[in-house]
Design an enzyme around this catalytic site. Structure first.
Site, PDB file in Angstrom:
ATOM      1  N   CYS A  36       0.834  -1.207   0.000  1.00  0.00           N
ATOM      2  CA  CYS A  36       0.000   0.000   0.000  1.00  0.00           C
ATOM      3  C   CYS A  36       0.866   1.254   0.000  1.00  0.00           C
ATOM      4  CB  CYS A  36      -0.915   0.017   1.218  1.00  0.00           C
ATOM      5  SG  CYS A  36      -1.934   1.511   1.331  1.00  0.00           S
ATOM      6  N   CYS A  65      -0.782   6.099   7.125  1.00  0.00           N
ATOM      7  CA  CYS A  65      -2.142   5.680   7.456  1.00  0.00           C
ATOM      8  C   CYS A  65      -2.190   5.098   8.870  1.00  0.00           C
ATOM      9  CB  CYS A  65      -2.626   4.646   6.446  1.00  0.00           C
ATOM     10  SG  CYS A  65      -4.326   4.089   6.747  1.00  0.00           S
ATOM     11  N   TYR A  76     -25.258  -9.507  25.326  1.00  0.00           N
ATOM     12  CA  TYR A  76     -24.715  -8.586  24.318  1.00  0.00           C
ATOM     13  C   TYR A  76     -24.953  -9.177  22.924  1.00  0.00           C
ATOM     14  CZ  TYR A  76     -22.252  -7.441  28.637  1.00  0.00           C
ATOM     15  OH  TYR A  76     -21.951  -7.154  29.957  1.00  0.00           O
ATOM     16  N   CYS A  83     -12.931  -9.426  21.877  1.00  0.00           N
ATOM     17  CA  CYS A  83     -12.139  -8.646  20.919  1.00  0.00           C
ATOM     18  C   CYS A  83     -10.989  -7.927  21.621  1.00  0.00           C
ATOM     19  CB  CYS A  83     -13.028  -7.627  20.197  1.00  0.00           C
ATOM     20  SG  CYS A  83     -13.859  -6.457  21.280  1.00  0.00           S
ATOM     21  N   ASP A 115     -20.520 -11.789  24.557  1.00  0.00           N
ATOM     22  CA  ASP A 115     -19.776 -11.172  23.448  1.00  0.00           C
ATOM     23  C   ASP A 115     -19.732  -9.669  23.717  1.00  0.00           C
ATOM     24  OD1 ASP A 115     -18.559 -10.473  21.103  1.00  0.00           O
ATOM     25  OD2 ASP A 115     -20.160 -11.176  19.779  1.00  0.00           O
ATOM     26  N   CYS A 175      -6.875   1.662  -1.334  1.00  0.00           N
ATOM     27  CA  CYS A 175      -6.869   0.967  -0.050  1.00  0.00           C
ATOM     28  C   CYS A 175      -7.024  -0.514  -0.341  1.00  0.00           C
ATOM     29  CB  CYS A 175      -7.999   1.464   0.863  1.00  0.00           C
ATOM     30  SG  CYS A 175      -7.986   0.699   2.513  1.00  0.00           S
ATOM     31  N   GLU A 225     -29.869  -7.513  24.991  1.00  0.00           N
ATOM     32  CA  GLU A 225     -29.201  -6.423  24.278  1.00  0.00           C
ATOM     33  C   GLU A 225     -29.750  -5.085  24.768  1.00  0.00           C
ATOM     34  OE1 GLU A 225     -27.107  -3.955  22.285  1.00  0.00           O
ATOM     35  OE2 GLU A 225     -26.620  -6.094  22.098  1.00  0.00           O
ATOM     36  N   CYS A 283      -3.759  -0.365   8.660  1.00  0.00           N
ATOM     37  CA  CYS A 283      -3.050  -1.657   8.703  1.00  0.00           C
ATOM     38  C   CYS A 283      -1.543  -1.438   8.783  1.00  0.00           C
ATOM     39  CB  CYS A 283      -3.449  -2.524   7.518  1.00  0.00           C
ATOM     40  SG  CYS A 283      -3.566  -1.646   5.952  1.00  0.00           S
ATOM     41  N   GLN A 334     -19.923  -8.132  11.921  1.00  0.00           N
ATOM     42  CA  GLN A 334     -18.488  -8.383  11.833  1.00  0.00           C
ATOM     43  C   GLN A 334     -17.988  -7.994  10.450  1.00  0.00           C
ATOM     44  OE1 GLN A 334     -16.112  -9.220  13.859  1.00  0.00           O
ATOM     45  NE2 GLN A 334     -17.034 -10.229  15.628  1.00  0.00           N
TER      46      GLN A 334
END
Length: 456
Positions: free
Chosen positions: A71, A77, A313, A413, A386, A160, A334, A80, A284
């Site tokens: 890239c 940036c 969640y 996560c 989650d 990108c 939720e 990534c 996701q």
């Protein structure tokens, strides 16, 4: 060592969160860039009692782990940042980070961490990208991504490699249209201007695409013409909308939405079920790897026919509805009302009748069930959690343990909060049986895990 000093350093590792790690005179130095094995010159930007932070000035000797980043924006940036690190090494580092974090924060002497699951694709894997508008020189409008480590500097995107090629084409079209019609970009600190964000969602399983323009108000020049041009670019573009966010918060969330083309709705297919996706809905962003992660969660639960599962969640019901195929009953909890509406619609769309959804913050709902203040308290054999990156509140851990499920499946996560919560569960009689890490986002520091805990 003091601020502005130039240091000659060797990068020895990558810390959880993505900063490069080195040492000087016994002090840890975190560097904004660099791969293990690099010998670099870095300038000290901040001093703390136990560590220092530094900015890379130049690489004196490149590590053998360094590869050519494809890239052209990689040096500036904020996305990534690990493109110049060999992908096999990225996986090794992420797996070690999960293991070390469980040891250090979770007090797990020998963490049962499986081999990390590599991403099916290392580029063009994102089904959603957000791009920022920013005022440029002499009133020009810039549309692109934030420069690394900043919130008020945006560079114009040329390409990108994370989203689809169609996504990049849509950005380029909008860049040209915004310049031709003299759109005014919103400034996040001055709170002036109109257009704020461009969000493109291009789903990998169904190929459907939505384009959302987010603005501070609706007086965008030639808005309908832009929407028509966007829709005409490719048949995959199903819907185009304008979202309004008048608040000062610099987030790509709409307070109200106006559909310009189509009906504002996409559908993605995951593990045989269809899920509606709207402008603000969570999904996701790596659909193919999400299917693998959800498959691991299903296996970790080990549900038997007729058992009840509690999904905390639950969002728009993705996991809940996947579990409904084997559970007797699924109860999803939720706090976001719009997400629950979508969850119920998704249940109807897929003909699922054994899932019910409860609105409320998980801690409050669990407390009310425990006190008998809320009806229909479930008796789950398995609890799935989650949570967001902040993890679980200690009282949520306590209430889950009081339900005495035989298993807890934790989709995480953030390895740090996972480790903390694993320790809390351990103090309440649950042992960690297995952790499966997943690389959902190659070339970034992010790690997802599915952990299985069993009542001892």
């Amino acid at each position: 060592m003091k601020v502005n000093d130039l240091l000659n350093l060797e990068v020895t590792d990558i810390a959880l969160g993505g900063k490069s790690l080195s040492r000087q005179d016994g002090r840890v130095v975190f560097i904004d860039r660099g791969v293990p094995g690099d010998r670099v010159v870095a300038r000290v930007t901040r001093m703390r009692r136990a560590f220092a932070e530094a900015r890379l000035e130049r690489i004196e000797h490149a590590s053998p782990l360094r590869v050519a980043a494809p890239c052209p924006h990689v040096q500036r940036c904020g996305g990534c940042r690990f493109q110049d690190l060999d992908y096999t090494e990225q996986l090794r580092i992420k797996q070690r980070q999960v293991n070390d974090t469980l040891q250090r924060l979770g007090a797990v002497a020998e963490p049962p961490v499986r081999a990390i699951v590599p991403a099916p694709e290392t580029f063009h894997y994102r089904n959603k990208m957000e791009f920022s508008f920013h005022p440029g020189a002499e009133g020009a409008v810039v549309l692109g991504l934030h420069e690394r480590g900043t919130f008020d500097r945006v560079f114009a995107l040329d390409t990108c490699l994370l989203p689809s090629e169609l996504t990049v084409r849509l950005v380029r079209l909008t860049q040209g249209f915004a310049a031709a019609h003299r759109w005014r970009a919103y400034h996040p600190s001055r709170h002036e201007g109109v257009v704020r964000f461009l969000t493109v969602r291009h789903l990998s399983a169904t190929g459907q695409c939505a384009v959302h323009l987010l603005a501070a108000r609706d007086d965008v020049p030639a808005l309908d013409a832009w929407a028509r041009d966007v829709a005409a670019l490719d048949p995959a573009v199903r819907t185009v909308s304008l979202g309004i966010n008048r608040s000062r918060a610099n987030v790509a969330l709409a307070e109200e939405e106006r559909v310009l083309v189509g009906d504002g709705l996409l559908v993605e297919r995951l593990r045989g079920l269809d899920f509606e996706v709207t402008m603000n809905a969570f999904l996701q962003t790596n659909s193919r790897q999400a299917e693998a992660l959800y498959g691991e969660a299903l296996a970790a639960a080990g549900l038997e026919r007729g058992e009840t599962l509690l999904d905390l969640y639950c969002g728009t019901g993705t996991l809940s509805l996947l579990f409904a195929g084997v559970a007797g009953e699924v109860v999803g909890v939720e706090s976001v009302p719009e997400a629950l509406v979508a969850a119920r619609r998704n249940a109807t769309r897929n003909g699922i009748a054994n899932a019910r959804f409860v609105e409320g913050e998980a801690r409050r709902v669990l407390r009310e069930w425990a006190r008998g203040e809320r009806p229909q308290r479930p008796r789950p054999a398995v609890v799935v959690v989650d949570p967001p990156r902040a993890g679980l509140h200690p009282r949520v851990v306590a209430r889950v343990a009081e339900l005495e499920p035989r298993r807890v499946v934790y989709v995480s996560c953030n390895p740090a909060t996972l480790a903390r919560d694993v320790k809390d569960f351990g103090e309440r009689g649950y042992r960690l049986d297995e952790v499966a890490p997943f690389d959902m986002f190659p070339h970034t520091p992010h790690i997802e895990c599915v952990a299985r805990l069993a009542r001892a």
